[in-house]
Design a protein around this motif. Structure first.
Motif, PDB file in Angstrom:
ATOM      1  N   VAL A   6      31.996  95.800  66.372  1.00 38.57           N
ATOM      2  CA  VAL A   6      31.683  95.077  67.601  1.00 38.57           C
ATOM      3  C   VAL A   6      32.821  94.117  67.914  1.00 38.57           C
ATOM      4  N   THR A   7      32.901  93.768  69.172  1.00 35.68           N
ATOM      5  CA  THR A   7      33.895  92.813  69.634  1.00 35.68           C
ATOM      6  C   THR A   7      33.163  91.571  70.110  1.00 35.68           C
ATOM      7  N   LEU A   8      33.607  90.417  69.658  1.00 34.74           N
ATOM      8  CA  LEU A   8      33.050  89.135  70.101  1.00 34.74           C
ATOM      9  C   LEU A   8      34.079  88.477  71.015  1.00 34.74           C
ATOM     10  N   THR A   9      33.681  88.237  72.252  1.00 39.76           N
ATOM     11  CA  THR A   9      34.582  87.659  73.245  1.00 39.76           C
ATOM     12  C   THR A   9      33.989  86.358  73.768  1.00 39.76           C
ATOM     13  N   PRO A  10      34.758  85.257  73.707  1.00 42.89           N
ATOM     14  CA  PRO A  10      34.231  84.000  74.259  1.00 42.89           C
ATOM     15  C   PRO A  10      33.912  84.158  75.741  1.00 42.89           C
ATOM     16  N   ASP A  11      32.727  83.701  76.119  1.00 39.12           N
ATOM     17  CA  ASP A  11      32.276  83.765  77.505  1.00 39.12           C
ATOM     18  C   ASP A  11      32.522  82.413  78.163  1.00 39.12           C
ATOM     19  N   ASP A  12      32.457  82.354  79.465  1.00 43.90           N
ATOM     20  CA  ASP A  12      32.760  81.105  80.164  1.00 43.90           C
ATOM     21  C   ASP A  12      31.666  80.043  80.029  1.00 43.90           C
ATOM     22  N   ASP A  13      30.506  80.393  79.471  1.00 47.54           N
ATOM     23  CA  ASP A  13      29.439  79.402  79.305  1.00 47.54           C
ATOM     24  C   ASP A  13      29.301  78.929  77.854  1.00 47.54           C
ATOM     25  N   GLY A  14      30.312  79.202  77.025  1.00 43.81           N
ATOM     26  CA  GLY A  14      30.292  78.738  75.643  1.00 43.81           C
ATOM     27  C   GLY A  14      29.649  79.688  74.664  1.00 43.81           C
ATOM     28  N   THR A  15      29.137  80.803  75.127  1.00 39.67           N
ATOM     29  CA  THR A  15      28.541  81.796  74.230  1.00 39.67           C
ATOM     30  C   THR A  15      29.585  82.856  73.892  1.00 39.67           C
ATOM     31  N   LEU A  16      29.206  83.758  73.008  1.00 35.93           N
ATOM     32  CA  LEU A  16      30.066  84.888  72.655  1.00 35.93           C
ATOM     33  C   LEU A  16      29.444  86.172  73.184  1.00 35.93           C
ATOM     34  N   VAL A  18      28.990  90.097  73.098  1.00 33.00           N
ATOM     35  CA  VAL A  18      29.077  91.141  72.072  1.00 33.00           C
ATOM     36  C   VAL A  18      29.114  92.494  72.763  1.00 33.00           C
ATOM     37  N   THR A  19      30.127  93.296  72.443  1.00 31.21           N
ATOM     38  CA  THR A  19      30.208  94.671  72.926  1.00 31.21           C
ATOM     39  C   THR A  19      30.529  95.575  71.741  1.00 31.21           C
ATOM     40  N   CYS A  20      30.299  96.861  71.925  1.00 35.36           N
ATOM     41  CA  CYS A  20      30.537  97.837  70.858  1.00 35.36           C
ATOM     42  C   CYS A  20      31.379  98.974  71.430  1.00 35.36           C
ATOM     43  N   PRO A  21      32.589  99.190  70.912  1.00 38.02           N
ATOM     44  CA  PRO A  21      33.442 100.242  71.466  1.00 38.02           C
ATOM     45  C   PRO A  21      32.847 101.644  71.347  1.00 38.02           C
ATOM     46  N   ASP A  22      31.999 101.878  70.361  1.00 40.71           N
ATOM     47  CA  ASP A  22      31.415 103.205  70.177  1.00 40.71           C
ATOM     48  C   ASP A  22      30.212 103.453  71.076  1.00 40.71           C
ATOM     49  N   LEU A  23      29.611 102.381  71.567  1.00 39.50           N
ATOM     50  CA  LEU A  23      28.414 102.470  72.398  1.00 39.50           C
ATOM     51  C   LEU A  23      28.624 101.579  73.622  1.00 39.50           C
ATOM     52  N   PRO A  24      29.195 102.106  74.703  1.00 37.86           N
ATOM     53  CA  PRO A  24      29.536 101.283  75.861  1.00 37.86           C
ATOM     54  C   PRO A  24      28.344 100.567  76.496  1.00 37.86           C
ATOM     55  N   GLU A  25      27.143 101.052  76.257  1.00 39.05           N
ATOM     56  CA  GLU A  25      25.964 100.421  76.842  1.00 39.05           C
ATOM     57  C   GLU A  25      25.562  99.133  76.124  1.00 39.05           C
ATOM     58  N   VAL A  26      26.175  98.837  74.996  1.00 39.11           N
ATOM     59  CA  VAL A  26      25.830  97.635  74.234  1.00 39.11           C
ATOM     60  C   VAL A  26      26.505  96.407  74.834  1.00 39.11           C
ATOM     61  N   THR A  27      25.675  95.460  75.233  1.00 39.40           N
ATOM     62  CA  THR A  27      26.139  94.157  75.690  1.00 39.40           C
ATOM     63  C   THR A  27      25.093  93.146  75.260  1.00 39.40           C
ATOM     64  N   SER A  28      25.531  92.133  74.552  1.00 39.19           N
ATOM     65  CA  SER A  28      24.627  91.082  74.122  1.00 39.19           C
ATOM     66  C   SER A  28      25.427  89.790  74.040  1.00 39.19           C
ATOM     67  N   PHE A  29      24.821  88.749  73.525  1.00 40.46           N
ATOM     68  CA  PHE A  29      25.521  87.473  73.403  1.00 40.46           C
ATOM     69  C   PHE A  29      24.898  86.664  72.280  1.00 40.46           C
ATOM     70  N   GLY A  30      25.574  85.604  71.911  1.00 39.77           N
ATOM     71  CA  GLY A  30      25.057  84.694  70.903  1.00 39.77           C
ATOM     72  C   GLY A  30      25.713  83.342  71.032  1.00 39.77           C
ATOM     73  N   GLU A  31      25.077  82.348  70.451  1.00 40.55           N
ATOM     74  CA  GLU A  31      25.571  80.968  70.520  1.00 40.55           C
ATOM     75  C   GLU A  31      26.753  80.726  69.581  1.00 40.55           C
ATOM     76  N   GLY A  32      26.904  81.500  68.577  1.00 34.99           N
ATOM     77  CA  GLY A  32      28.016  81.415  67.625  1.00 34.99           C
ATOM     78  C   GLY A  32      28.199  82.791  67.020  1.00 34.99           C
ATOM     79  N   HIS A  67      34.923  92.387  63.480  1.00 32.26           N
ATOM     80  CA  HIS A  67      33.491  92.204  63.250  1.00 32.26           C
ATOM     81  C   HIS A  67      32.764  93.546  63.274  1.00 32.26           C
ATOM     82  N   ALA A  68      31.637  93.581  62.576  1.00 32.21           N
ATOM     83  CA  ALA A  68      30.787  94.766  62.569  1.00 32.21           C
ATOM     84  C   ALA A  68      29.341  94.338  62.367  1.00 32.21           C
ATOM     85  N   VAL A  69      28.437  95.179  62.826  1.00 33.99           N
ATOM     86  CA  VAL A  69      27.014  94.942  62.580  1.00 33.99           C
ATOM     87  C   VAL A  69      26.515  96.047  61.673  1.00 33.99           C
TER      88      VAL A  69
END
Length: 139
Positions: A6-16, A18-32, A67-69
């Protein structure tokens, strides 16, 4: 365990993000990072369930460069059963006949949320011409 990168990318609202290169439909976020990886694992599992329901191919995990899950060993075996069925052209109905079980039992073997018994998954994989090979490695 099965690990998807997975790739963790800082978002403009302070969250991260989360995307997955193998599964383009994956989009999530987290506080850290830790929170993002927990949400990312849920998103990956949800995407895989969706692909099984839609009878779409499930890609194996690509190389991990950051990173990986992790998904459980039981989930990994269920995904391997699903892949084996696709590769061999074995339908659920075929598996019902080969295992001499009721259709809901085969549905549960492919349900990533159901706690199937290892012996049942092993029998289903055998019916698909596959065997389970166990290996461990240092964490």
């Amino acid at each position: 365990m099965l690990r998807y990168p997975v790739t963790l990318t800082p978002d403009d609202d302070g969250t991260l993000l989360v995307t997955c290169p193998d599964l383009p439909e994956v989009t999530s976020f987290g506080e850290g990072s830790a929170d993002a990886l927990v949400h990312g694992a849920d998103a990956v599992a949800t995407a895989l369930k969706g692909r099984i329901t839609a009878r779409q191919p499930v890609p194996p995990p690509g190389p991990i460069n950051g990173h990986a899950v992790a998904l459980s060993a039981l989930t990994a075996l269920k995904l391997e059963l699903y892949r084996a069925m696709l590769e061999t052209g074995i339908r659920k109905a075929d598996l019902v006949g080969r295992l001499r079980v009721h259709p809901p039992q085969v549905d549960r073997l492919l349900d990533l949320d159901h706690e199937s018994r290892l012996s049942q998954i092993e029998a289903a994989l055998t019916a698909c011409g596959r065997e389970i090979v166990v290996a461990t490695q240092a964490a």
